[in-house]
Scaffold this motif. Sequence first.
Motif, PDB file in Angstrom:
ATOM      1  N   HIS A   1       0.324  15.655 -11.390  1.00  0.00           N
ATOM      2  CA  HIS A   1       0.622  16.627 -10.346  1.00  0.00           C
ATOM      3  C   HIS A   1       2.034  16.498  -9.789  1.00  0.00           C
ATOM      4  CE1 HIS A   1      -3.637  17.766 -10.132  1.00  0.00           C
ATOM      5  NE2 HIS A   1      -3.928  16.473 -10.191  1.00  0.00           N
ATOM      6  N   ASN A   2       2.856  15.622 -10.385  1.00  0.00           N
ATOM      7  CA  ASN A   2       4.240  15.433  -9.946  1.00  0.00           C
ATOM      8  C   ASN A   2       4.317  14.985  -8.488  1.00  0.00           C
ATOM      9  OD1 ASN A   2       5.367  16.235 -12.473  1.00  0.00           O
ATOM     10  ND2 ASN A   2       5.064  18.389 -11.906  1.00  0.00           N
ATOM     11  N   TRP A   3       3.415  14.080  -8.106  1.00  0.00           N
ATOM     12  CA  TRP A   3       3.438  13.525  -6.763  1.00  0.00           C
ATOM     13  C   TRP A   3       4.247  12.241  -6.761  1.00  0.00           C
ATOM     14  CZ3 TRP A   3      -2.522  14.274  -6.384  1.00  0.00           C
ATOM     15  CH2 TRP A   3      -2.794  15.616  -6.081  1.00  0.00           C
ATOM     16  N   GLU A   4       4.700  11.846  -5.574  1.00  0.00           N
ATOM     17  CA  GLU A   4       5.517  10.652  -5.437  1.00  0.00           C
ATOM     18  C   GLU A   4       4.840   9.645  -4.514  1.00  0.00           C
ATOM     19  OE1 GLU A   4       9.321  11.763  -4.014  1.00  0.00           O
ATOM     20  OE2 GLU A   4       9.919  12.820  -5.862  1.00  0.00           O
ATOM     21  N   PRO A   5       4.924   8.338  -4.844  1.00  0.00           N
ATOM     22  CA  PRO A   5       4.370   7.318  -3.933  1.00  0.00           C
ATOM     23  C   PRO A   5       5.360   6.987  -2.821  1.00  0.00           C
ATOM     24  CG  PRO A   5       5.173   6.277  -5.921  1.00  0.00           C
ATOM     25  CD  PRO A   5       5.387   7.757  -6.112  1.00  0.00           C
TER      26      PRO A   5
ATOM     27  N   LEU B   1       0.854  -1.187   0.000  1.00  0.00           N
ATOM     28  CA  LEU B   1       0.000   0.000   0.000  1.00  0.00           C
ATOM     29  C   LEU B   1       0.887   1.233   0.000  1.00  0.00           C
ATOM     30  CD1 LEU B   1      -2.626  -1.077   2.707  1.00  0.00           C
ATOM     31  CD2 LEU B   1      -2.746  -1.390   0.227  1.00  0.00           C
ATOM     32  N   ASP B   2       0.677   2.093  -0.993  1.00  0.00           N
ATOM     33  CA  ASP B   2       1.449   3.327  -1.119  1.00  0.00           C
ATOM     34  C   ASP B   2       0.543   4.523  -0.909  1.00  0.00           C
ATOM     35  OD1 ASP B   2       3.631   1.810  -1.669  1.00  0.00           O
ATOM     36  OD2 ASP B   2       3.507   2.050  -3.852  1.00  0.00           O
ATOM     37  N   ILE B   3       1.143   5.604  -0.477  1.00  0.00           N
ATOM     38  CA  ILE B   3       0.437   6.866  -0.283  1.00  0.00           C
ATOM     39  C   ILE B   3       1.174   7.935  -1.069  1.00  0.00           C
ATOM     40  CG2 ILE B   3       1.653   7.831   1.723  1.00  0.00           C
ATOM     41  CD1 ILE B   3      -1.115   8.204   3.002  1.00  0.00           C
ATOM     42  N   ALA B   4       0.463   8.964  -1.498  1.00  0.00           N
ATOM     43  CA  ALA B   4       1.063  10.003  -2.334  1.00  0.00           C
ATOM     44  C   ALA B   4       1.425  11.213  -1.485  1.00  0.00           C
ATOM     45  CB  ALA B   4       0.103  10.412  -3.444  1.00  0.00           C
TER      46      ALA B   4
ATOM     47  N   LEU C   1       2.769  15.888   4.747  1.00  0.00           N
ATOM     48  CA  LEU C   1       1.344  15.601   4.786  1.00  0.00           C
ATOM     49  C   LEU C   1       0.944  14.841   3.535  1.00  0.00           C
ATOM     50  CD1 LEU C   1       0.101  19.083   5.988  1.00  0.00           C
ATOM     51  CD2 LEU C   1       0.144  17.002   7.333  1.00  0.00           C
ATOM     52  N   PRO C   2       0.159  13.780   3.659  1.00  0.00           N
ATOM     53  CA  PRO C   2      -0.246  13.015   2.472  1.00  0.00           C
ATOM     54  C   PRO C   2      -1.328  13.727   1.685  1.00  0.00           C
ATOM     55  CG  PRO C   2      -1.252  12.091   4.426  1.00  0.00           C
ATOM     56  CD  PRO C   2      -0.349  13.182   4.910  1.00  0.00           C
ATOM     57  N   VAL C   3      -1.447  13.343   0.444  1.00  0.00           N
ATOM     58  CA  VAL C   3      -2.496  13.884  -0.413  1.00  0.00           C
ATOM     59  C   VAL C   3      -3.839  13.315   0.035  1.00  0.00           C
ATOM     60  CG1 VAL C   3      -3.347  14.025  -2.784  1.00  0.00           C
ATOM     61  CG2 VAL C   3      -0.892  14.142  -2.322  1.00  0.00           C
ATOM     62  N   SER C   4      -4.866  14.160   0.017  1.00  0.00           N
ATOM     63  CA  SER C   4      -6.196  13.748   0.458  1.00  0.00           C
ATOM     64  C   SER C   4      -7.193  13.937  -0.666  1.00  0.00           C
ATOM     65  CB  SER C   4      -6.656  14.562   1.679  1.00  0.00           C
ATOM     66  OG  SER C   4      -5.718  14.471   2.716  1.00  0.00           O
TER      67      SER C   4
ATOM     68  N   THR D   1     -10.317  12.273   3.120  1.00  0.00           N
ATOM     69  CA  THR D   1      -9.814  10.938   3.409  1.00  0.00           C
ATOM     70  C   THR D   1      -8.454  10.785   2.753  1.00  0.00           C
ATOM     71  OG1 THR D   1     -10.949  10.060   1.465  1.00  0.00           O
ATOM     72  CG2 THR D   1     -12.099   9.916   3.567  1.00  0.00           C
ATOM     73  N   VAL D   2      -7.483  10.332   3.544  1.00  0.00           N
ATOM     74  CA  VAL D   2      -6.164  10.077   2.987  1.00  0.00           C
ATOM     75  C   VAL D   2      -6.280   8.936   1.989  1.00  0.00           C
ATOM     76  CG1 VAL D   2      -3.827   9.365   3.537  1.00  0.00           C
ATOM     77  CG2 VAL D   2      -5.050  10.941   5.044  1.00  0.00           C
ATOM     78  N   THR D   3      -5.668   9.111   0.848  1.00  0.00           N
ATOM     79  CA  THR D   3      -5.934   8.245  -0.297  1.00  0.00           C
ATOM     80  C   THR D   3      -4.697   7.443  -0.674  1.00  0.00           C
ATOM     81  OG1 THR D   3      -7.398   9.986  -1.063  1.00  0.00           O
ATOM     82  CG2 THR D   3      -6.905   8.218  -2.603  1.00  0.00           C
ATOM     83  N   LEU D   4      -4.912   6.157  -0.959  1.00  0.00           N
ATOM     84  CA  LEU D   4      -3.827   5.292  -1.406  1.00  0.00           C
ATOM     85  C   LEU D   4      -3.641   5.403  -2.919  1.00  0.00           C
ATOM     86  CD1 LEU D   4      -4.612   2.096   0.697  1.00  0.00           C
ATOM     87  CD2 LEU D   4      -2.989   3.923   1.229  1.00  0.00           C
ATOM     88  N   VAL D   5      -2.509   4.908  -3.355  1.00  0.00           N
ATOM     89  CA  VAL D   5      -2.186   4.905  -4.783  1.00  0.00           C
ATOM     90  C   VAL D   5      -2.688   3.595  -5.392  1.00  0.00           C
ATOM     91  CG1 VAL D   5      -0.317   4.959  -6.478  1.00  0.00           C
ATOM     92  CG2 VAL D   5      -0.190   6.379  -4.408  1.00  0.00           C
ATOM     93  N   ALA D   6      -3.334   3.708  -6.551  1.00  0.00           N
ATOM     94  CA  ALA D   6      -3.892   2.532  -7.231  1.00  0.00           C
ATOM     95  C   ALA D   6      -2.776   1.805  -7.972  1.00  0.00           C
ATOM     96  CB  ALA D   6      -4.998   2.958  -8.186  1.00  0.00           C
ATOM     97  N   THR D   7      -2.017   1.002  -7.236  1.00  0.00           N
ATOM     98  CA  THR D   7      -0.969   0.191  -7.854  1.00  0.00           C
ATOM     99  C   THR D   7      -1.604  -0.975  -8.613  1.00  0.00           C
ATOM    100  OG1 THR D   7      -0.769  -1.147  -5.864  1.00  0.00           O
ATOM    101  CG2 THR D   7       0.643   0.803  -6.017  1.00  0.00           C
ATOM    102  N   PRO D   8      -0.917  -1.546  -9.582  1.00  0.00           N
ATOM    103  CA  PRO D   8      -1.498  -2.693 -10.308  1.00  0.00           C
ATOM    104  C   PRO D   8      -1.871  -3.854  -9.385  1.00  0.00           C
ATOM    105  CG  PRO D   8       0.395  -1.811 -11.497  1.00  0.00           C
ATOM    106  CD  PRO D   8       0.350  -1.094 -10.191  1.00  0.00           C
ATOM    107  N   GLU D   9      -1.056  -4.118  -8.344  1.00  0.00           N
ATOM    108  CA  GLU D   9      -1.381  -5.209  -7.428  1.00  0.00           C
ATOM    109  C   GLU D   9      -2.683  -4.929  -6.677  1.00  0.00           C
ATOM    110  OE1 GLU D   9       3.157  -4.788  -7.521  1.00  0.00           O
ATOM    111  OE2 GLU D   9       1.403  -3.492  -7.456  1.00  0.00           O
TER     112      GLU D   9
END
Length: 662
Positions: free
Chosen positions: A646-650, A533-536, A555-558, A569-577
């Motif tokens: 948006h040039n965000w990083e996981p 699980l990754d966060i941006a 601070l994480p992206v919401s 709500t803090v949002t996870l990154v939609a990884t392929p897994e």
Amino acid sequence: MSRNGGLPARRAVVRWAWRLFRREWRQQVMVLTLLAVAVTAAVVGVSAGYHSTPPGTARFGAASQSFTLYAGEGQPLDARIAQAREWFGTIDVVGRSYLPVPASVDNVELRTQDPHGPYGGPMLRLLTGRYPTTPGEAALTDEVAADLRVRVGGALTLDGRSWTVVGLVENPGDLGAEFVLAAPARSEPPESVTVLTAADPARFAEYRARNGQPVYELRPSDQWVEAAAGVFSVFAVSMLLVCLIAAAGFAVVAHRRLRQLGLLAAVGATTRHLRLVLLADGAAVGVAASAVGAVAGVLVWFAVTPRFETAAGHRIDRLDLPWWQIAVAILLAILTATAAAWRPARVAARVPITLALSSRPPRPKRVRRSAVAAGVLFLLGVVSLRFAQRNREASHNELEIAAVTLIVAGTLAIGFALLFVGPLAIRVLAAVGARLPVASRLALRDLARHQARSSAALAAISVALAIPTATVVAARVLEQTTAEGNLSDRQILIWTDAPGLRVPDRTPAQLTAIEAQVRRYTATLANPTVVPLDIAIDPVQAPHPDVNGGRIGRLPVSVGASSSTGSETVTLVATPELLRYYGVDPASVGQTTQVLTAQPHPDLSLLSEPGGTARPLPPETTDRLPHPRFESLPRTFLTAAALQRHNWEPVRTGWLVEAPSR
């Protein structure tokens, strides 16, 4: 003068009813006791509901708004505090730092606050000693003093800093808050400050818009209303049962007074006067029982308040009671007793004088009207309960006051329907039981002969059985099975940090060590599914000190509803897994889709930090996600296209682990 005697006649009838009550109150001791116990329970229950929620003074003192400023956010804290003081005029500043406890993994909060500040005064209460006045003095809460084994007059050393303990303090609005209180010192600035103010809402919103949307809170209003309303609704439903039992008691009283009522009718009393006798008697019973119950309830509340303070987690003023709700409960008890006497009074007033003087009950009449009334009330009750269910579904399973009102109204309507259908049910039973044994047949005929009291007793028994039955059925329906709940018995969420807090900056070696620990744990399971699980985060954003110990992080992206920052709500990154785990083909996600969500709100916005400036999302950039079966599973994801746009990083924040079997 009125043909019926007018007001003097009614006054005389009421006086006579009062004399009868004073002389024969022992015959009604059951009803008196029942009502008194109900009022006592209502006073204690409503008072407990009133104080069950923490007061606003716990976090706001006398202020209306608060916002938090963190050190290391560009401009120094002193400059931003001076800016806030210039904007709002009167403010109160509470500084917070977190110091490590020796020989422990815990931290303790160091709070710098003026005990006599304009807004923060209600947040502090002195237990013993005095408040600190110089930088070398401190006051502790009782648990901190016990854990650190420090007494008043002793020395406290934390993180290389020393204080003389001069007193014990507490936050009366939050007994669970443990901290060290020190006098404000400019030489050692805090990690963060909470600014309290009581500004005009429009001016407060303007300040937030001009100063980068700081993390803020608004003082909640009337949190106790829902809790007290829930307790009061239970009392209202219980009063229905009391009313039905009391109606049977008043039916007996009416039968005993038939001769007296017959004599009163013989000297010229009308049907209204006869009804008034029993109604006044019911009102007298209600007033007497309510007075006794109210006094007993207040005394019981005084006795249980110290224990309830511990359970509620805040100090309680014993005389701070919801007096208007107690008054309504007393009025409802009086109305209940009067309503319970109405039907027996109506039946007794229609007894012919000759039958009344001989104390013989009248022959039962056909009950077409009561059957129709029962059907109408039952239909209204079912409709009210159905609307209550829809109201709850519309409010996302939150039991609001409107839903509580509909539930109470529906329950009362069904209860009164049972009362009206009672005579018809008794007649049907008497007709069907013609071939029963003699003992059963005599019992049914006796019920049919005394329908006024029998129908009330039958309705009381029905309601008494219906309430626990409905409770058991509702509990069974709401019971969580293995296919419901937060997570299944085969799933676990492992977080590197609590969801929603700042994401600490970790080195690759630290992340590798954490991942190795997770692998060692999952190796003990049989062929588990492990989904990272990754966060941006926004790499351009300046790091912030974490409120849980001063760690530096971002601070994480919401993602939140555009109409309310409170739904972030803090949002996870939609990884392929993760997408494949949800049954979504990563190739099916459009290149313009930025958010995948199972939330019911399509009107979404992106926030690079909680409380920050929202970026509304066009509807075409949001796509639906299959709704997860379990509540704690993530429901909103940022796509790879959103991160690239948006040039965000996981950043790795956790793992979802599912075993093939328990």
